[in-house]
Scaffold this active site. Sequence first.
Site, mmCIF file in Angstrom:
data_model
loop_
_atom_site.group_PDB
_atom_site.id
_atom_site.type_symbol
_atom_site.label_atom_id
_atom_site.label_comp_id
_atom_site.label_asym_id
_atom_site.label_seq_id
_atom_site.Cartn_x
_atom_site.Cartn_y
_atom_site.Cartn_z
ATOM 1 N N LEU A 1 15.119 2.619 -10.298
ATOM 2 C CA LEU A 1 14.777 2.208 -8.998
ATOM 3 C C LEU A 1 13.761 3.334 -8.734
ATOM 4 O O LEU A 1 12.558 2.088 -7.780
ATOM 5 C CB LEU A 1 15.695 2.631 -8.195
ATOM 6 C CG LEU A 1 17.387 1.965 -9.217
ATOM 7 C CD1 LEU A 1 18.331 2.484 -7.780
ATOM 8 C CD2 LEU A 1 16.847 0.217 -8.569
ATOM 9 N N GLN B 1 11.008 7.448 -7.800
ATOM 10 C CA GLN B 1 11.392 8.680 -8.161
ATOM 11 C C GLN B 1 11.623 9.621 -6.956
ATOM 12 O O GLN B 1 10.476 9.324 -6.136
ATOM 13 C CB GLN B 1 10.376 8.911 -9.316
ATOM 14 C CG GLN B 1 9.871 9.907 -9.749
ATOM 15 C CD GLN B 1 8.319 10.454 -9.921
ATOM 16 O OE1 GLN B 1 8.012 9.418 -11.081
ATOM 17 N NE2 GLN B 1 7.658 11.276 -9.946
ATOM 18 N N GLY C 1 14.316 13.936 -8.724
ATOM 19 C CA GLY C 1 14.525 13.311 -9.808
ATOM 20 C C GLY C 1 13.802 11.984 -10.052
ATOM 21 O O GLY C 1 13.403 11.330 -8.697
ATOM 22 N N MET C 2 14.629 12.043 -11.200
ATOM 23 C CA MET C 2 14.791 10.158 -11.201
ATOM 24 C C MET C 2 16.239 9.423 -10.683
ATOM 25 O O MET C 2 16.939 10.024 -10.838
ATOM 26 C CB MET C 2 14.048 9.936 -12.839
ATOM 27 C CG MET C 2 12.950 10.197 -13.047
ATOM 28 S SD MET C 2 11.704 8.838 -12.039
ATOM 29 C CE MET C 2 10.219 10.343 -13.306
ATOM 30 N N ASP D 1 12.153 12.991 9.004
ATOM 31 C CA ASP D 1 11.638 12.230 8.091
ATOM 32 C C ASP D 1 12.303 11.288 8.694
ATOM 33 O O ASP D 1 11.779 9.620 7.680
ATOM 34 C CB ASP D 1 11.586 12.758 6.685
ATOM 35 C CG ASP D 1 10.036 11.650 6.083
ATOM 36 O OD1 ASP D 1 9.320 11.579 6.983
ATOM 37 O OD2 ASP D 1 10.177 11.322 5.367
#
Length: 665
Positions: free
Chosen positions: A360, A362, A366-367, A480
């Site tokens: 989906l 990065q 991590g992935m 954020d």
Amino acid sequence: MWALAAKFILVAVATILYCFLVIVESAKLQTFAAEYGPFNETSYDIFEVIRPATISNGALQVTPDSASSDFEIGYRSGRILLKQRFKLWEEHASQPQLASFNTSFLFNVYRLSNDTAVEGLAFIIAPNLLLPPGSAGQFLGLTNTMEDTSDTNRYVAVELDAYEDYFDPDGNHVGIDVNNIKSIKTEYLDLHNITIAPIGMFKFYNLWVDYDGLNKVIDVYIAEQLEKNGSTPPKPGSPILSADLDLREHVNQYAYLGFSASTGTEGQLNSVLRWNLTVQHFSDSGKELDKWMKIMLGGGLVVLVLVFAVGFGYRYHKLRVAAPSSDLVGALKCLPATPREFKFKDLKKATSSFDEKNKLGQGGFGMVYRGMLVKENMEIAVKLLSRENIKGQHDFLSELTIINRLRHKHLVKLLGWCHKKGKLLLVYEYMPNGSLDKHLFIGPNKEPLEWNVRYKIISGVASALHYLHNEYDQKVVHRDLKASNIMLDSDFNAQLGDFGLARALDNGRTSCAEAEGVLGTLGYIAPECFLTGKATRQSDIYAFGAVLLEVVCGQRPGTRIAGFPFLVDWVWLLHRDGKLLEAVDQRLGDNYTIEEANRLLLLGLACSHPDAGERPRTQSILQIISGAMPVPNVPPFKPAFIWPAGGPMDMDSVITVSITTSDFV
């Protein structure tokens, strides 16, 4: 007994040291030389092409090529790197300790909108084959808001910048970047009659980058090539830019070479048509030496293990029994409101062995993969953490404790975790409709997000923010908040995610100080944060105001519009002139509620007030959105930012939270 043990230790250490010296003395320099281009489908076997980058039209399209890409071309970033990595330095070798390289490439940067050039292209020495998330716009595919200026970036780049950001000397320069998008050295290209991205023209340039590992100097040369398929012009006699640079201080020992690029609010082609590369890199020992290394190193380690096993075995066992929480898995199992422990085999099966087609996105650590738990008929998002240590185990467990306890219908939910062979996986709810920005900033042939959906999303985000600020016992500051961190479920209900920058405040405290400087995303950062380096609930409100304007106007907060550097300044001008509704997304036509649009625009301006003390609180924001309370008075002229403003701010310590959930889409 201990005297004998000491002798054994000395022998083992001597053996290991001897082995180490043999290894390092065996290091040899090898030369790699290659010429690439024109590029075609077979080039994918050589290069790691990190989408949305592509290889088409005989070139490396480092950002999407409008003629062949299915991607939006605005506000994108990409990387194309050689799959082969190089050992660039050897700390103890008797040979020269730093590798040298020479490279040259033919490039073209073409502005699709004649009056606007955006961002640019860079040659990069990278630590891995990954693209930092959020690296579009000013970040040139090199880094992002969270990681910029961090020594952990471990990259060096030569940038060709066609756009003037606030930290740039101008909008047409070459620079050397070291772990920071603000170059350590730049050169104005106008002085050399060179324009990276001229108006309405294709220009082709050759760039040479030479690195002398012996003298630790990097030199950059540039020259125009008159024809795309013409011969390479001679290398200029003197560099356009030169700097002292010790690569050992800034890049990983093993690194990758290639290109990165980005676009901004407009599209731009960033293409590499040919590439020559010569690298004198280090090579480790051969098979025979490797065999002896294993024998000697293994023997020394066996001795050490036996000695310490006899002398300290019982003591270590006693400590282990007394402090089981030191083990990561044990600590995870002891978390409050214990999250579910998933079996690795189940997650592997759910993601088809972490198949690339299920990736989906990065994240910062991590992935993220899409998965399906068939037995439970449940879709999940699985984050496979790439860093073994996230700010230390104690901080990691603290942040996970906070996130695990957050419970709100408009917050992305952590479902559980898995720990297998040193790897940590986190499991979250899957958000089928992705992030809000993907629905706001779409192609011209797609239907815009409907007004009632936009209003529902804003209401949901406000509710989540109120929960974080006032209803959760530790008062979390998100830090954020932006459209790309707002996830949408199957019914387009907002789910606030990405706690990668969040902080949980102790009761009674109102702010958190940042030793590493201002974090967040430009356009969403409150003005006082640039002076204090602190996040507060008021700075979250400022970011929420930016999101409000972004949703209503269909423009990013950092959009340059009508001569203004930010969207909020343009909206404030329209408010002054009595034309506020002209800010509404034109793609909506008349399909919106005038009263609601006026309310949200004024609320967005109120939340964007330069004085933190004048911004509304979340309780008032919820009432304003629901129509139960009028919008506070918004002055016709944007007030000036005056420091100090809003009264004193607490600078006590906070609990760190840095788990990212923004890529589960």
